[in-house]
Design a protein around this motif. Structure first.
Motif, PDB file in Angstrom:
ATOM      1  N   ARG A 247       0.833  -1.205   0.000  1.00 52.98           N
ATOM      2  CA  ARG A 247       0.000   0.000   0.000  1.00 52.98           C
ATOM      3  C   ARG A 247       0.870   1.259   0.000  1.00 52.98           C
ATOM      4  NH1 ARG A 247      -4.282   0.718   4.783  1.00 52.98           N
ATOM      5  NH2 ARG A 247      -2.349   0.636   6.009  1.00 52.98           N
ATOM      6  N   GLU A 248       1.924   1.240   0.799  1.00 53.54           N
ATOM      7  CA  GLU A 248       2.841   2.385   0.850  1.00 53.54           C
ATOM      8  C   GLU A 248       3.521   2.590  -0.503  1.00 53.54           C
ATOM      9  OE1 GLU A 248       7.149   3.260   2.918  1.00 53.54           O
ATOM     10  OE2 GLU A 248       5.652   2.158   4.088  1.00 53.54           O
ATOM     11  N   GLY A 254       1.712   7.060  -6.774  1.00 48.78           N
ATOM     12  CA  GLY A 254       0.518   7.769  -7.190  1.00 48.78           C
ATOM     13  C   GLY A 254      -0.540   6.856  -7.785  1.00 48.78           C
ATOM     14  N   ALA A 255      -0.322   5.555  -7.670  1.00 50.76           N
ATOM     15  CA  ALA A 255      -1.273   4.601  -8.224  1.00 50.76           C
ATOM     16  C   ALA A 255      -2.399   4.329  -7.228  1.00 50.76           C
ATOM     17  CB  ALA A 255      -0.567   3.291  -8.558  1.00 50.76           C
ATOM     18  N   SER A 256      -3.525   3.882  -7.754  1.00 54.28           N
ATOM     19  CA  SER A 256      -4.634   3.482  -6.891  1.00 54.28           C
ATOM     20  C   SER A 256      -4.225   2.244  -6.106  1.00 54.28           C
ATOM     21  CB  SER A 256      -5.868   3.183  -7.743  1.00 54.28           C
ATOM     22  OG  SER A 256      -6.853   2.527  -6.973  1.00 54.28           O
ATOM     23  N   THR A 257      -4.755   2.094  -4.930  1.00 62.58           N
ATOM     24  CA  THR A 257      -4.429   0.926  -4.101  1.00 62.58           C
ATOM     25  C   THR A 257      -5.500  -0.154  -4.208  1.00 62.58           C
ATOM     26  OG1 THR A 257      -5.460   1.997  -2.184  1.00 62.58           O
ATOM     27  CG2 THR A 257      -3.079   2.273  -2.462  1.00 62.58           C
ATOM     28  N   ARG A 258      -6.335  -0.109  -5.241  1.00 63.36           N
ATOM     29  CA  ARG A 258      -7.316  -1.168  -5.480  1.00 63.36           C
ATOM     30  C   ARG A 258      -6.559  -2.357  -6.076  1.00 63.36           C
ATOM     31  NH1 ARG A 258     -11.532  -2.314  -9.576  1.00 63.36           N
ATOM     32  NH2 ARG A 258     -13.272  -3.287  -8.474  1.00 63.36           N
ATOM     33  N   GLY A 279      -8.056  -2.302   6.236  1.00 60.77           N
ATOM     34  CA  GLY A 279      -8.799  -1.293   5.485  1.00 60.77           C
ATOM     35  C   GLY A 279      -8.410  -1.203   4.022  1.00 60.77           C
ATOM     36  N   LEU A 280      -7.915  -2.293   3.453  1.00 59.43           N
ATOM     37  CA  LEU A 280      -7.479  -2.284   2.059  1.00 59.43           C
ATOM     38  C   LEU A 280      -8.640  -2.598   1.119  1.00 59.43           C
ATOM     39  CD1 LEU A 280      -4.081  -4.205   2.251  1.00 59.43           C
ATOM     40  CD2 LEU A 280      -4.460  -1.748   2.237  1.00 59.43           C
ATOM     41  N   ASP A 281      -8.629  -1.936  -0.040  1.00 61.45           N
ATOM     42  CA  ASP A 281      -9.589  -2.246  -1.095  1.00 61.45           C
ATOM     43  C   ASP A 281      -8.999  -3.386  -1.908  1.00 61.45           C
ATOM     44  OD1 ASP A 281     -11.516  -2.320  -3.002  1.00 61.45           O
ATOM     45  OD2 ASP A 281     -11.097  -0.347  -3.876  1.00 61.45           O
ATOM     46  N   ALA A 282      -9.167  -4.602  -1.426  1.00 61.19           N
ATOM     47  CA  ALA A 282      -8.481  -5.743  -2.021  1.00 61.19           C
ATOM     48  C   ALA A 282      -9.344  -6.990  -1.961  1.00 61.19           C
ATOM     49  CB  ALA A 282      -7.159  -6.004  -1.292  1.00 61.19           C
ATOM     50  N   GLU A 283      -9.246  -7.786  -3.022  1.00 63.09           N
ATOM     51  CA  GLU A 283      -9.814  -9.117  -3.051  1.00 63.09           C
ATOM     52  C   GLU A 283      -8.667 -10.105  -3.223  1.00 63.09           C
ATOM     53  OE1 GLU A 283     -12.767  -9.972  -2.370  1.00 63.09           O
ATOM     54  OE2 GLU A 283     -13.784  -8.039  -2.400  1.00 63.09           O
ATOM     55  N   VAL A 284      -8.973 -11.393  -3.096  1.00 58.90           N
ATOM     56  CA  VAL A 284      -7.929 -12.414  -3.124  1.00 58.90           C
ATOM     57  C   VAL A 284      -8.298 -13.501  -4.122  1.00 58.90           C
ATOM     58  CG1 VAL A 284      -6.515 -13.966  -1.727  1.00 58.90           C
ATOM     59  CG2 VAL A 284      -7.580 -11.972  -0.662  1.00 58.90           C
TER      60      VAL A 284
END
Length: 338
Positions: A247-248, A254-258, A279-284
């Motif tokens: 995420r960092e 400057g990229a989206s963290t999706r 709190g990440l916008d992430a799927e697996v």
């Protein structure tokens, strides 16, 4: 009819919670309970006479045999794991669980031979705790399979491949399967007109000549993935650090963290729960794993889930363990007062 109503309510709660966020272990509890209540109603709805009683008796009679068979299979898998992967605590989990499943039978034999009430109480207490852990494990396994079967959600900005260790500087089969799955996802995204980054995530272990991230990037380059599509995260040593450092890293670019997180199929649910907690916008999405490796790997994941929720599970186990003892004390008090 009441069983059907309860089952449908539980499945409805599951549907609402799943729609809100699929990355919860509690979803598996509601789903399993809903399926159990609905399934019992379906089995009994068209049955008349003594057949339900016969089926229930057969189930009770076969349950001990099934547990013994399961214990034997787990012990055999533990022996195979030690032979293939070496003598380590992680490789002894399936064997340890197999031995633990035999404990109630040892206590039962002791109770029958000694005719001791307190051994019977101890047996009941241990059985209550094992039943609780067993139910949570089935819910975990059931929902892991359900979650792993869900289709990949396209349109992610980053594909994060989690490391799993190197053999010197070489990518081993377990990690290669994750990278192959990431390549599949990447090429599908490119074919749809999108250009996600692939983040190779993993630091350098004490027995490794290069970082996992670098070795993984080399593996991708050999298979035609452009270098400008690959970003290295080479500091992390745990899944949690994988996620935080990624995420960092993406934020700095400057990229989206999706993102979609690529790991082994046995690791997907815990990774999803961890991502949700951060709190990440992430799927697996998961990669295939050698079958012999799965029992121990799944047990390690489950043990990590139990530890992550240690206080809730500890309180539940203490209460359940104490119930038979409290029931004996209460019955003695009632008989004494009568």
């Amino acid at each position: 009819m009441i069983l059907l109503v309860i089952g449908l309510i539980l499945l409805g709660v599951f549907g609402i919670r799943f729609r809100k966020d699929r990355r919860r272990l509690s979803n598996g509890v509601y789903l399993l309970l809903g399926v159990i209540f609905t399934g019992v109603w379906l089995l009994g709805s068209g049955v008349h006479g003594d057949l339900p009683v016969v089926l229930a008796g057969l189930l009770v009679a076969l349950s001990p045999l099934l547990v013994l068979v399961l214990a034997g299979l787990l012990i055999a898998n533990g022996v195979q794991m030690v032979r293939r992967e070496g003598l380590r605590i992680a490789n002894l989990l399936s064997m340890g669980l197999g031995v633990a499943l035999l404990i109630p039978y040892v206590l039962l034999a002791a109770a029958l031979f000694t005719d001791n009430l307190w051994i019977v109480v101890l047996l009941a207490s241990v059985t209550m705790v094992i039943s609780y852990v067993g139910f949570v494990f089935v819910a975990f396994l059931f929902y892991s399979l359900f979650y792993g079967a869900l289709p990949y959600r396209a349109g992610m900005d980053a594909i994060v491949v989690h490391g799993s260790g190197l053999l010197g500087s070489r990518v081993p089969p377990l990690l290669a399967s994750r990278l192959d799955r990431a390549i599949q996802v990447y090429r599908a995204e490119v074919a749809a007109g999108r250009h996600p980054l692939i983040v190779t995530s993993g630091g350098k272990g004490s027995d490794e000549s290069i970082s996992e991230a670098a070795a993984m990037a080399g593996y991708l380059a050999e298979r035609g993935i452009p270098a400008d599509s690959v970003v290295l995260e080479d500091r992390s040593t745990t899944t949690r650090e994988n996620l935080l450092y990624t995420r960092e890293l993406l934020g700095q670019r400057g990229a989206s963290t999706r993102m979609v997180l690529v790991t082994s199929n046995f690791h997907i649910l815990r990774t999803a729960i961890l991502a949700r907690g951060l709190g990440l916008d992430a799927e697996v999405t998961g990669a295939r794993t050698a079958f012999y490796y799965l029992p121990s790997a799944i047990l390690r994941e489950f043990a990590a889930i139990l530890v992550a929720n240690k206080w809730v599970n500890a309180i539940a186990c203490v209460i359940l363990f104490a119930l038979p003892l409290l029931a004996v004390i209460a019955s003695r008090d009632l008989s004494g007062s009568g």
